[in-house]
Motif scaffolding. Structure first.
Motif, PDB file in Angstrom:
ATOM      1  N   LEU A  49      21.173  50.425  34.875  1.00 45.12           N
ATOM      2  CA  LEU A  49      22.083  50.929  35.712  1.00 45.12           C
ATOM      3  C   LEU A  49      23.555  50.867  35.036  1.00 45.12           C
ATOM      4  O   LEU A  49      24.427  51.556  35.721  1.00 45.12           O
ATOM      5  N   ALA A  50      23.771  50.452  33.941  1.00 41.22           N
ATOM      6  CA  ALA A  50      25.082  50.076  33.500  1.00 41.22           C
ATOM      7  C   ALA A  50      25.699  51.486  32.961  1.00 41.22           C
ATOM      8  O   ALA A  50      27.039  51.610  33.228  1.00 41.22           O
ATOM      9  N   PRO A  51      25.170  52.469  32.795  1.00 44.03           N
ATOM     10  CA  PRO A  51      25.599  53.935  32.658  1.00 44.03           C
ATOM     11  C   PRO A  51      26.641  54.385  33.914  1.00 44.03           C
ATOM     12  O   PRO A  51      27.182  54.939  33.785  1.00 44.03           O
ATOM     13  N   PHE A  52      25.926  53.710  34.795  1.00 46.21           N
ATOM     14  CA  PHE A  52      26.747  54.148  36.350  1.00 46.21           C
ATOM     15  C   PHE A  52      27.898  53.391  36.793  1.00 46.21           C
ATOM     16  O   PHE A  52      28.663  53.899  37.547  1.00 46.21           O
ATOM     17  N   GLY A  53      28.060  52.057  36.257  1.00 48.72           N
ATOM     18  CA  GLY A  53      29.096  51.558  36.392  1.00 48.72           C
ATOM     19  C   GLY A  53      28.847  50.622  37.724  1.00 48.72           C
ATOM     20  O   GLY A  53      27.881  50.279  38.332  1.00 48.72           O
ATOM     21  N   ALA A  54      29.837  50.238  38.528  1.00 45.06           N
ATOM     22  CA  ALA A  54      30.004  49.387  39.691  1.00 45.06           C
ATOM     23  C   ALA A  54      29.312  49.660  40.859  1.00 45.06           C
ATOM     24  O   ALA A  54      28.743  49.537  41.674  1.00 45.06           O
ATOM     25  N   ILE A  55      29.275  51.557  40.794  1.00 41.43           N
ATOM     26  CA  ILE A  55      28.574  52.113  42.041  1.00 41.43           C
ATOM     27  C   ILE A  55      27.175  51.763  41.941  1.00 41.43           C
ATOM     28  O   ILE A  55      26.848  52.085  42.969  1.00 41.43           O
ATOM     29  N   SER A  56      26.564  51.318  40.924  1.00 40.08           N
ATOM     30  CA  SER A  56      25.299  50.823  41.323  1.00 40.08           C
ATOM     31  C   SER A  56      24.924  49.633  42.272  1.00 40.08           C
ATOM     32  O   SER A  56      23.747  49.801  42.774  1.00 40.08           O
ATOM     33  N   VAL A  57      25.831  49.121  42.496  1.00 43.26           N
ATOM     34  CA  VAL A  57      25.879  48.039  43.697  1.00 43.26           C
ATOM     35  C   VAL A  57      25.560  48.841  44.866  1.00 43.26           C
ATOM     36  O   VAL A  57      24.755  48.244  45.948  1.00 43.26           O
ATOM     37  N   ALA A  58      26.166  49.975  45.019  1.00 46.81           N
ATOM     38  CA  ALA A  58      25.734  50.963  46.406  1.00 46.81           C
ATOM     39  C   ALA A  58      24.524  51.205  46.335  1.00 46.81           C
ATOM     40  O   ALA A  58      23.982  51.166  47.393  1.00 46.81           O
ATOM     41  N   HIS A 192      35.855  45.457  34.227  1.00 45.01           N
ATOM     42  CA  HIS A 192      34.555  46.099  34.104  1.00 45.01           C
ATOM     43  C   HIS A 192      33.991  47.002  35.219  1.00 45.01           C
ATOM     44  O   HIS A 192      33.116  47.660  35.136  1.00 45.01           O
ATOM     45  N   PHE A 193      34.903  46.696  36.423  1.00 46.89           N
ATOM     46  CA  PHE A 193      34.602  47.537  37.571  1.00 46.89           C
ATOM     47  C   PHE A 193      35.212  48.924  37.916  1.00 46.89           C
ATOM     48  O   PHE A 193      35.173  49.100  38.950  1.00 46.89           O
ATOM     49  N   THR A 194      36.109  49.205  36.775  1.00 45.86           N
ATOM     50  CA  THR A 194      36.766  50.198  37.143  1.00 45.86           C
ATOM     51  C   THR A 194      36.761  50.999  35.818  1.00 45.86           C
ATOM     52  O   THR A 194      36.940  50.627  34.734  1.00 45.86           O
ATOM     53  N   PRO A 195      36.535  52.393  36.119  1.00 49.23           N
ATOM     54  CA  PRO A 195      36.584  53.011  37.226  1.00 49.23           C
ATOM     55  C   PRO A 195      35.139  52.485  37.974  1.00 49.23           C
ATOM     56  O   PRO A 195      34.217  52.152  37.213  1.00 49.23           O
ATOM     57  N   VAL A 196      34.992  52.759  39.243  1.00 49.89           N
ATOM     58  CA  VAL A 196      33.736  52.461  39.957  1.00 49.89           C
ATOM     59  C   VAL A 196      32.413  53.314  39.640  1.00 49.89           C
ATOM     60  O   VAL A 196      31.506  52.583  39.233  1.00 49.89           O
ATOM     61  N   ASN A 197      32.594  54.423  39.505  1.00 52.00           N
ATOM     62  CA  ASN A 197      31.819  55.576  38.772  1.00 52.00           C
ATOM     63  C   ASN A 197      31.917  55.885  37.299  1.00 52.00           C
ATOM     64  O   ASN A 197      32.940  56.548  37.068  1.00 52.00           O
ATOM     65  N   THR A 198      31.183  55.256  36.580  1.00 51.38           N
ATOM     66  CA  THR A 198      31.340  55.536  35.165  1.00 51.38           C
ATOM     67  C   THR A 198      30.234  56.771  34.494  1.00 51.38           C
ATOM     68  O   THR A 198      30.575  56.965  33.195  1.00 51.38           O
ATOM     69  N   SER A 199      29.553  57.459  35.413  1.00 54.69           N
ATOM     70  CA  SER A 199      28.821  58.382  35.045  1.00 54.69           C
ATOM     71  C   SER A 199      29.320  59.546  35.233  1.00 54.69           C
ATOM     72  O   SER A 199      30.409  59.816  35.752  1.00 54.69           O
ATOM     73  N   LEU A 201      28.221  61.978  37.020  1.00 55.65           N
ATOM     74  CA  LEU A 201      27.871  62.506  38.328  1.00 55.65           C
ATOM     75  C   LEU A 201      28.816  62.516  39.592  1.00 55.65           C
ATOM     76  O   LEU A 201      29.535  61.539  39.380  1.00 55.65           O
ATOM     77  N   PRO A 202      28.717  63.173  40.380  1.00 52.87           N
ATOM     78  CA  PRO A 202      29.584  62.805  41.661  1.00 52.87           C
ATOM     79  C   PRO A 202      29.139  61.490  42.451  1.00 52.87           C
ATOM     80  O   PRO A 202      28.020  61.018  42.149  1.00 52.87           O
ATOM     81  N   ASP A 203      29.811  60.954  43.357  1.00 51.80           N
ATOM     82  CA  ASP A 203      29.598  59.621  43.711  1.00 51.80           C
ATOM     83  C   ASP A 203      28.332  59.297  44.536  1.00 51.80           C
ATOM     84  O   ASP A 203      27.433  58.891  44.362  1.00 51.80           O
ATOM     85  N   TYR A 204      27.911  60.565  45.517  1.00 50.30           N
ATOM     86  CA  TYR A 204      26.959  60.657  46.248  1.00 50.30           C
ATOM     87  C   TYR A 204      25.604  60.812  45.093  1.00 50.30           C
ATOM     88  O   TYR A 204      24.576  60.133  45.372  1.00 50.30           O
ATOM     89  N   ALA A 205      25.836  61.562  44.108  1.00 53.17           N
ATOM     90  CA  ALA A 205      24.677  61.902  43.351  1.00 53.17           C
ATOM     91  C   ALA A 205      24.350  60.375  42.367  1.00 53.17           C
ATOM     92  O   ALA A 205      23.273  59.922  42.238  1.00 53.17           O
ATOM     93  N   ALA A 206      25.499  59.608  42.101  1.00 58.08           N
ATOM     94  CA  ALA A 206      25.401  58.580  41.436  1.00 58.08           C
ATOM     95  C   ALA A 206      24.576  57.417  42.024  1.00 58.08           C
ATOM     96  O   ALA A 206      23.749  56.814  41.606  1.00 58.08           O
ATOM     97  N   VAL A 207      24.969  57.450  43.346  1.00 59.43           N
ATOM     98  CA  VAL A 207      24.488  56.604  44.337  1.00 59.43           C
ATOM     99  C   VAL A 207      22.977  56.503  44.487  1.00 59.43           C
ATOM    100  O   VAL A 207      22.041  55.842  44.533  1.00 59.43           O
ATOM    101  N   SER A 208      22.423  57.971  44.760  1.00 57.82           N
ATOM    102  CA  SER A 208      21.104  58.437  44.706  1.00 57.82           C
ATOM    103  C   SER A 208      20.271  57.970  43.488  1.00 57.82           C
ATOM    104  O   SER A 208      19.163  57.675  43.784  1.00 57.82           O
TER     105      SER A 208
END
Length: 465
Positions: A49-58, A192-199, A201-208
């Motif tokens: 999950l690390a490559p996606f950043g904090a958005i992985s919590v979502a 480490h929590f910024t930016p929230v999405n470090t991938s 991908l767009p946010d919705y795609a990263a969450v999926s």
């Protein structure tokens, strides 16, 4: 002793008012749910999950909501029927023998294949602490097979012993994770929590994408429903254990992931082969890393025990309904499905041996992916099983609670379909072929039963008039 299929005892009777020897109580069932969900996955997922950043919590939150919906569904189904077999039993009552067979077939394969995978993961973690085992294939094979058959013998000796092992290993595996998830907040680096999405991908795609990865951590949430014939007051104990277990596991998953992201930089976390051990080492030094590795060993051992228990109960429940060969229905003098346990773990041992043979590792890994997909299919069937069971039993469709049942079932079904979709096209394709492979097996079982019934009838003129 197990209740005969189709017979249910009133919760108010003397039989259910007192807990009988060998029955699993609430804590044992919670341990079965938590122990089977929290396996090797949480010790490896932070790196994935690390490559996606904090958005992985979502992603964790989203899959946790789906898992809670399924926990509620299984809890309601457990109140409707206490037949052994879990997802198989519910599917058979809702959709008939053939659908029940397909679910039992796929679920059984998922269990003994999963046993093989967990045994290999168990050896991998032992190799972290004792390098000689990790470096020598023969030593590793010996440790894996020893673990499988030690736990098989524990389960054959009695489900109460298996329940004790499950409670003990669950407590021991959860303690280091709780230490990380609670104490680790003092070591968080908020940068480490910024930016929230470090991938990319767009946010919705990263969450999926992150949700698809975290789906596997919830496999096993239905575990308490499978040995219902050996559970004290199953109509009460199983729903409570399933919901409590899922909520507890979700809290651990989310908390540990937040700590992992906050303690280690993204690049170090993503490159780690033992992410939580490295997180603990950064917090507490080498001793912390070893303690987490020991927790991973205990974790996989406990999961292996839970899968072993289920690998006997599923074919046993199906055999009692004459959906599986009758040999699986026989029990030992201690009331355990010894034949089902032995056959299941012979197959698991065969896969372990394949894994330690050069050139077959990739094939083995793909089998495990297929097994994971096969274990998701029962969720989709069970999501709508309650409606079908109520219709079959003649319940009123004007019940004011029906809308809630339909809504909950829709959430569970969509979650299950999404989970199967997340498995990937190749896995879904071969998983479908795996289910189809069971069709001739079902036909062979039915032919054999018809021949035996005809033979019995010819030897007893009283049968059939």
């Amino acid at each position: 002793m197990n209740q005969p299929i189709g017979m249910q005892t009133s919760p108010s009777s003397d039989e259910t008012a007192r807990r009988r020897p060998g029955q699993l109580g609430l804590f044992a069932c919670i341990a079965l749910v938590v122990g089977n969900m929290i396996g090797s996955g949480i010790f490896l997922l932070p790196a994935a999950l690390a490559p996606f950043g904090a958005i992985s919590v979502a992603g964790w939150v989203l899959t946790s909501c789906g898992a809670i919906a399924l926990a509620l569904i299984f809890g309601r189904l457990a109140r409707l029927t206490s037949r052994p077999g879990g997802p198989y039993a519910y599917t058979r009552e809702a959709f008939g023998d053939f659908a029940g067979f397909l679910i039992a077939w796929g679920y059984w394969i998922a269990l003994w294949s999963g046993n093989a995978a967990v045994a290999v993961a168990f050896v991998g973690y032992i190799g972290y602490v004792v390098p000689a085992i990790g470096e020598n294939n023969l030593y590793g094979l010996g440790v894996a097979l020893t673990a499988i058959w030690f736990l098989t013998m524990i389960n054959i000796r009695g489900i109460e012993g298996a329940g004790f092992v499950q409670v003990l290993t669950t407590v021991l595996k959860v303690l280091p994770l709780l230490a990380l998830g609670i104490l680790g907040w003092a070591w968080l680096d908020t940068s480490h929590f910024t930016p929230v999405n470090t991938s990319a991908l767009p946010d919705y795609a990263a969450v999926s994408a992150t949700a698809a990865l975290t789906l596997w951590a919830y496999l096993g949430l239905e575990s308490a429903t499978v040995p219902s014939g050996n559970v004290y007051r199953p109509e009460v104990t199983i729903p409570r254990a399933t919901i409590i277990g899922v909520l507890f596991a979700a809290a651990i998953y989310i908390s540990v992931t937040v700590v992992a992201i906050g303690v280690l930089p993204k690049d170090l976390l993503a490159a780690s082969s033992a992410p939580l051990a490295d997180v603990a080492m950064a917090m507490w030094g080498p001793v912390g890393g070893v303690l987490i590795a020991l927790g991973a060993i205990i974790s996989t051992f406990g999961t292996l025990n839970g899968f072993t228990l289920l690998s006997g109960q599923v074919p046993y429940g199906a055999a009692l309904d004459r959906v599986f060969p009758e040999e699986f229905a026989s029990v030992s003098d201690r009331g355990t499905p010894a034949n089902a346990l032995v056959v299941s773990n012979l197959l698991a041992s065969g896969l372990v041996i394949m894994n330690f043979s050069k050139g077959l590792v990739e094939a083995f890994t793909f089998i495990i992916l297929l097994a994971t997909m096969a274990s998701l299919v029962p969720y989709a069937f069970c999501a709508v099983a309650e409606i079908m069971i109520r219709v079959a039993r003649g319940h009123s469709l004007n019940d004011p609670g029906l809308a809630g049942i339909v809504g909950l079932g829709a959430v569970g079904f969509l979650y299950s379909i999404w989970a199967v979709y997340g498995s990937g096209a190749d896995v879904v394709f071969f998983g479908f072929l795996l289910l189809l492979a069971g069709v001739p097996v079902h036909a062979l079982i039915r032919w054999r039963q018809a021949r035996n019934d005809a033979s019995a009838s010819s030897h007893n003129p009283a049968i059939g008039g």
